[in-house]
Motif scaffolding. Structure first.
Motif, PDB file in Angstrom:
ATOM      1  N   ALA A 147     -40.583 -10.763  60.675  1.00 45.39           N
ATOM      2  CA  ALA A 147     -41.240 -12.072  60.590  1.00 45.39           C
ATOM      3  C   ALA A 147     -40.848 -12.795  59.312  1.00 45.39           C
ATOM      4  O   ALA A 147     -40.690 -14.026  59.300  1.00 45.39           O
ATOM      5  CB  ALA A 147     -42.757 -11.894  60.660  1.00 45.39           C
ATOM      6  N   VAL A 148     -40.693 -12.030  58.225  1.00 44.00           N
ATOM      7  CA  VAL A 148     -40.260 -12.632  56.959  1.00 44.00           C
ATOM      8  C   VAL A 148     -38.857 -13.210  57.107  1.00 44.00           C
ATOM      9  O   VAL A 148     -38.587 -14.347  56.726  1.00 44.00           O
ATOM     10  CB  VAL A 148     -40.300 -11.596  55.818  1.00 44.00           C
ATOM     11  N   TRP A 149     -37.942 -12.400  57.678  1.00 50.98           N
ATOM     12  CA  TRP A 149     -36.538 -12.848  57.802  1.00 50.98           C
ATOM     13  C   TRP A 149     -36.440 -14.082  58.699  1.00 50.98           C
ATOM     14  O   TRP A 149     -35.691 -15.010  58.416  1.00 50.98           O
ATOM     15  CB  TRP A 149     -35.649 -11.756  58.416  1.00 50.98           C
ATOM     16  N   GLU A 150     -37.194 -14.060  59.807  1.00 53.82           N
ATOM     17  CA  GLU A 150     -37.069 -15.121  60.812  1.00 53.82           C
ATOM     18  C   GLU A 150     -37.992 -16.310  60.539  1.00 53.82           C
ATOM     19  O   GLU A 150     -37.993 -17.277  61.307  1.00 53.82           O
ATOM     20  CB  GLU A 150     -37.361 -14.545  62.203  1.00 53.82           C
ATOM     21  N   GLU A 151     -38.794 -16.216  59.470  1.00 55.14           N
ATOM     22  CA  GLU A 151     -39.712 -17.302  59.082  1.00 55.14           C
ATOM     23  C   GLU A 151     -40.648 -17.669  60.228  1.00 55.14           C
ATOM     24  O   GLU A 151     -40.822 -18.832  60.573  1.00 55.14           O
ATOM     25  CB  GLU A 151     -38.940 -18.523  58.589  1.00 55.14           C
ATOM     26  N   ARG A 152     -41.258 -16.631  60.812  1.00 51.79           N
ATOM     27  CA  ARG A 152     -42.218 -16.831  61.889  1.00 51.79           C
ATOM     28  C   ARG A 152     -43.607 -16.418  61.422  1.00 51.79           C
ATOM     29  O   ARG A 152     -43.760 -15.487  60.620  1.00 51.79           O
ATOM     30  CB  ARG A 152     -41.815 -16.014  63.112  1.00 51.79           C
ATOM     31  N   GLN A 153     -44.624 -17.106  61.920  1.00 53.78           N
ATOM     32  CA  GLN A 153     -45.997 -16.756  61.573  1.00 53.78           C
ATOM     33  C   GLN A 153     -46.311 -15.355  62.096  1.00 53.78           C
ATOM     34  O   GLN A 153     -45.690 -14.880  63.052  1.00 53.78           O
ATOM     35  CB  GLN A 153     -46.970 -17.779  62.139  1.00 53.78           C
ATOM     36  N   VAL A 169     -51.054 -15.400  59.280  1.00 52.43           N
ATOM     37  CA  VAL A 169     -50.515 -15.712  57.962  1.00 52.43           C
ATOM     38  C   VAL A 169     -49.092 -16.241  58.095  1.00 52.43           C
ATOM     39  O   VAL A 169     -48.417 -16.046  59.109  1.00 52.43           O
ATOM     40  CB  VAL A 169     -50.526 -14.475  57.036  1.00 52.43           C
ATOM     41  N   HIS A 170     -48.652 -16.912  57.035  1.00 51.23           N
ATOM     42  CA  HIS A 170     -47.278 -17.395  56.937  1.00 51.23           C
ATOM     43  C   HIS A 170     -46.541 -16.488  55.950  1.00 51.23           C
ATOM     44  O   HIS A 170     -46.725 -16.631  54.734  1.00 51.23           O
ATOM     45  CB  HIS A 170     -47.250 -18.844  56.443  1.00 51.23           C
ATOM     46  N   PRO A 171     -45.742 -15.534  56.421  1.00 49.99           N
ATOM     47  CA  PRO A 171     -45.098 -14.574  55.514  1.00 49.99           C
ATOM     48  C   PRO A 171     -44.007 -15.224  54.671  1.00 49.99           C
ATOM     49  O   PRO A 171     -43.176 -15.969  55.194  1.00 49.99           O
ATOM     50  CB  PRO A 171     -44.517 -13.529  56.474  1.00 49.99           C
ATOM     51  N   LEU A 172     -44.014 -14.919  53.366  1.00 53.61           N
ATOM     52  CA  LEU A 172     -43.042 -15.499  52.434  1.00 53.61           C
ATOM     53  C   LEU A 172     -42.082 -14.465  51.866  1.00 53.61           C
ATOM     54  O   LEU A 172     -40.941 -14.791  51.541  1.00 53.61           O
ATOM     55  CB  LEU A 172     -43.778 -16.189  51.278  1.00 53.61           C
ATOM     56  N   GLY A 173     -42.529 -13.214  51.705  1.00 49.97           N
ATOM     57  CA  GLY A 173     -41.646 -12.207  51.141  1.00 49.97           C
ATOM     58  C   GLY A 173     -42.320 -10.857  51.032  1.00 49.97           C
ATOM     59  O   GLY A 173     -43.546 -10.739  51.139  1.00 49.97           O
ATOM     60  N   LEU A 174     -41.500  -9.824  50.829  1.00 56.15           N
ATOM     61  CA  LEU A 174     -41.981  -8.459  50.647  1.00 56.15           C
ATOM     62  C   LEU A 174     -41.628  -7.979  49.255  1.00 56.15           C
ATOM     63  O   LEU A 174     -40.548  -8.284  48.729  1.00 56.15           O
ATOM     64  CB  LEU A 174     -41.340  -7.528  51.686  1.00 56.15           C
ATOM     65  N   ARG A 203     -48.118  -8.686  64.759  1.00 54.76           N
ATOM     66  CA  ARG A 203     -47.381  -9.283  65.872  1.00 54.76           C
ATOM     67  C   ARG A 203     -46.764 -10.590  65.404  1.00 54.76           C
ATOM     68  O   ARG A 203     -47.469 -11.499  64.928  1.00 54.76           O
ATOM     69  CB  ARG A 203     -48.336  -9.529  67.048  1.00 54.76           C
ATOM     70  N   ALA A 204     -45.433 -10.682  65.491  1.00 49.45           N
ATOM     71  CA  ALA A 204     -44.747 -11.917  65.129  1.00 49.45           C
ATOM     72  C   ALA A 204     -45.024 -12.976  66.191  1.00 49.45           C
ATOM     73  O   ALA A 204     -44.931 -12.706  67.382  1.00 49.45           O
ATOM     74  CB  ALA A 204     -43.248 -11.664  64.992  1.00 49.45           C
ATOM     75  N   LEU A 205     -45.371 -14.177  65.758  1.00 57.00           N
ATOM     76  CA  LEU A 205     -45.701 -15.270  66.662  1.00 57.00           C
ATOM     77  C   LEU A 205     -44.499 -16.203  66.826  1.00 57.00           C
ATOM     78  O   LEU A 205     -43.553 -16.167  66.038  1.00 57.00           O
ATOM     79  CB  LEU A 205     -46.902 -16.049  66.122  1.00 57.00           C
ATOM     80  N   GLU A 206     -44.543 -17.041  67.838  1.00 58.66           N
ATOM     81  CA  GLU A 206     -43.442 -17.972  68.074  1.00 58.66           C
ATOM     82  C   GLU A 206     -43.430 -19.104  67.048  1.00 58.66           C
ATOM     83  O   GLU A 206     -42.384 -19.648  66.712  1.00 58.66           O
ATOM     84  CB  GLU A 206     -43.544 -18.558  69.486  1.00 58.66           C
ATOM     85  N   ALA A 207     -44.603 -19.465  66.538  1.00 57.35           N
ATOM     86  CA  ALA A 207     -44.690 -20.595  65.604  1.00 57.35           C
ATOM     87  C   ALA A 207     -43.957 -20.290  64.302  1.00 57.35           C
ATOM     88  O   ALA A 207     -44.018 -19.172  63.788  1.00 57.35           O
ATOM     89  CB  ALA A 207     -46.160 -20.917  65.316  1.00 57.35           C
ATOM     90  N   ARG A 208     -43.256 -21.294  63.784  1.00 59.08           N
ATOM     91  CA  ARG A 208     -42.542 -21.137  62.521  1.00 59.08           C
ATOM     92  C   ARG A 208     -43.531 -21.172  61.367  1.00 59.08           C
ATOM     93  O   ARG A 208     -44.573 -21.826  61.430  1.00 59.08           O
ATOM     94  CB  ARG A 208     -41.525 -22.268  62.351  1.00 59.08           C
ATOM     95  N   CYS A 209     -43.196 -20.451  60.298  1.00 59.25           N
ATOM     96  CA  CYS A 209     -44.075 -20.453  59.134  1.00 59.25           C
ATOM     97  C   CYS A 209     -43.711 -21.623  58.214  1.00 59.25           C
ATOM     98  O   CYS A 209     -42.581 -22.113  58.220  1.00 59.25           O
ATOM     99  CB  CYS A 209     -44.014 -19.128  58.369  1.00 59.25           C
ATOM    100  N   THR A 210     -44.683 -22.070  57.459  1.00 58.26           N
ATOM    101  CA  THR A 210     -44.484 -23.148  56.496  1.00 58.26           C
ATOM    102  C   THR A 210     -44.323 -22.519  55.117  1.00 58.26           C
ATOM    103  O   THR A 210     -45.209 -21.789  54.654  1.00 58.26           O
ATOM    104  CB  THR A 210     -45.683 -24.108  56.495  1.00 58.26           C
ATOM    105  N   ARG A 211     -43.206 -22.809  54.484  1.00 61.02           N
ATOM    106  CA  ARG A 211     -42.906 -22.213  53.176  1.00 61.02           C
ATOM    107  C   ARG A 211     -43.141 -23.247  52.078  1.00 61.02           C
ATOM    108  O   ARG A 211     -42.630 -24.362  52.167  1.00 61.02           O
ATOM    109  CB  ARG A 211     -41.454 -21.738  53.146  1.00 61.02           C
ATOM    110  N   PRO A 212     -43.933 -22.903  51.048  1.00 62.66           N
ATOM    111  CA  PRO A 212     -44.157 -23.859  49.962  1.00 62.66           C
ATOM    112  C   PRO A 212     -42.836 -24.289  49.321  1.00 62.66           C
ATOM    113  O   PRO A 212     -41.931 -23.478  49.138  1.00 62.66           O
ATOM    114  CB  PRO A 212     -45.014 -23.059  48.965  1.00 62.66           C
ATOM    115  N   ARG A 213     -42.735 -25.552  49.008  1.00 68.63           N
ATOM    116  CA  ARG A 213     -41.511 -26.074  48.400  1.00 68.63           C
ATOM    117  C   ARG A 213     -41.265 -25.406  47.053  1.00 68.63           C
ATOM    118  O   ARG A 213     -42.156 -25.244  46.246  1.00 68.63           O
ATOM    119  CB  ARG A 213     -41.645 -27.595  48.222  1.00 68.63           C
TER     120      ARG A 213
END
Length: 324
Positions: A147-153, A169-174, A203-213
């Motif tokens: 999920a982190v690599w694919e930027e998915r919620q 959650v919106h995963p940003l990194g490990l 469970r990785a979701l289809e929705a894309r995660c939002t990454r802080p600028r």
């Protein structure tokens, strides 16, 4: 040195896209004026770097242009193999990919450098787990990593110290710290840290995660650790210690060790008075009791009383059992 810096500029622009002069200069540890001179030299050499003005402007390469690298130095090749040590990569489910990449790199290296590169894996081994501790069970690490690599919620069931809950959650990194994996993510717009071992379902979701600028994982983690330690060790104790006691205190934890930096050992038979950070009276009483008689608490009185009460209770218990 300059040639290496010019190549670094090309690779940064190729991998990150548009970047401001300030960002590039900061990463390369040069002045903005020096960076502009480097950009001029690159364009003179035919590298298609162009600038866009404005608030969101910066330097970038002509779309589709690629840097062609013809080789690595022996030290650079060794560094690449060091980054692929077994353990963390395997936990992330990337063990086979790392081995495949290393084989491809080996085949591309000059024959005389291959021995140096192979030497890394045969002479260095990374074991990040602390002594006397088993590694965490990480049933969902690969799902979280994907999920982190694919930027998915990510939908998770998480058990913390106080409660269990399902959340998105919106995963940003490990982050791997002292053998423990942590997930840095946002939830409801706020940055959070989750221990991966506490994730009981993922469970990785289809929705894309939002990454802080402009989010920087390494900088965020360093700031979080510093803030956590500052908040955790909010109290202090005054103790007197022998040279052996000082050595024991330095082994207690990194925060105490930092507080004792520069404190000289007392002469034989003497003690030195120092002030050390503690979490609370309740937390500090047990560890400091174990360091007696080489460490004696002077203040606060509550901590001294708590240690004395523990020592007296232990003495009564052992005296009673001895009589039986």
């Amino acid at each position: 040195m300059r040639a290496s810096r010019l190549l670094s500029i090309q690779m940064l622009l190729e991998t990150r896209g548009r970047m401001s002069a300030t960002e590039l200069a900061g990463l390369l540890e040069v002045s903005v004026r020096t960076l502009y001179r480097d950009i001029d030299e690159l364009t003179s050499a035919g590298v298609p770097v162009y600038a866009e003005r404005g608030r969101a402007g910066g330097f970038q390469l002509l779309p589709g242009w690629k840097t062609t690298l013809t080789g690595l130095t022996p030290t650079e090749a060794e560094a690449v193999f060091l980054s692929g040590l077994a353990g963390p990569a395997a936990e992330l489910g990337l063990g086979a990919e790392v081995q495949s990449a290393q084989l491809k790199l080996l085949s591309a290296l000059p024959a005389q450098w291959r021995g140096h590169a192979r030497r890394i894996s045969s002479r260095l081994h990374l074991d990040p787990v602390e002594w006397y501790r088993e590694a965490d069970t990480l049933a969902h690490l690969s799902t979280v990593a994907k999920a982190v690599w694919e930027e998915r919620q990510l939908g998770i069931a998480y058990t913390s110290w106080t409660r269990s809950a399902r959340q998105v959650v919106h995963p940003l990194g490990l982050v791997l710290k002292a053998g423990t994996w942590y997930l840095v993510a946002t939830r409801e717009g706020k940055l959070r840290t989750f221990r991966v071992a506490g994730i009981t379902d993922a469970r990785a979701l289809e929705a894309r995660c939002t990454r802080p600028r402009r989010f920087d994982l390494a900088r965020h983690w360093a700031e979080s650790v510093q803030r956590f330690e500052t908040e955790l060790y909010a109290a202090a104790a005054t103790v007197t210690a022998t040279a052996a006691g000082l050595a024991d205190l330095r082994q207690w934890n990194a925060t105490v060790a930092r507080a004792l930096r520069g404190v000289a050992n007392p002469a034989a038979g003497q003690r030195v008075e120092v002030r050390i950070p503690i979490e609370s009276v309740l937390q500090a009483a047990g560890p400091l009791l174990r360091l007696a008689p080489d460490v004696e608490v002077q203040a606060p009185r509550e901590l001294r009383a708590a240690i004395l009460a523990r020592a007296q209770a232990a003495a009564r218990m052992y005296a009673r059992r001895k009589g039986n």
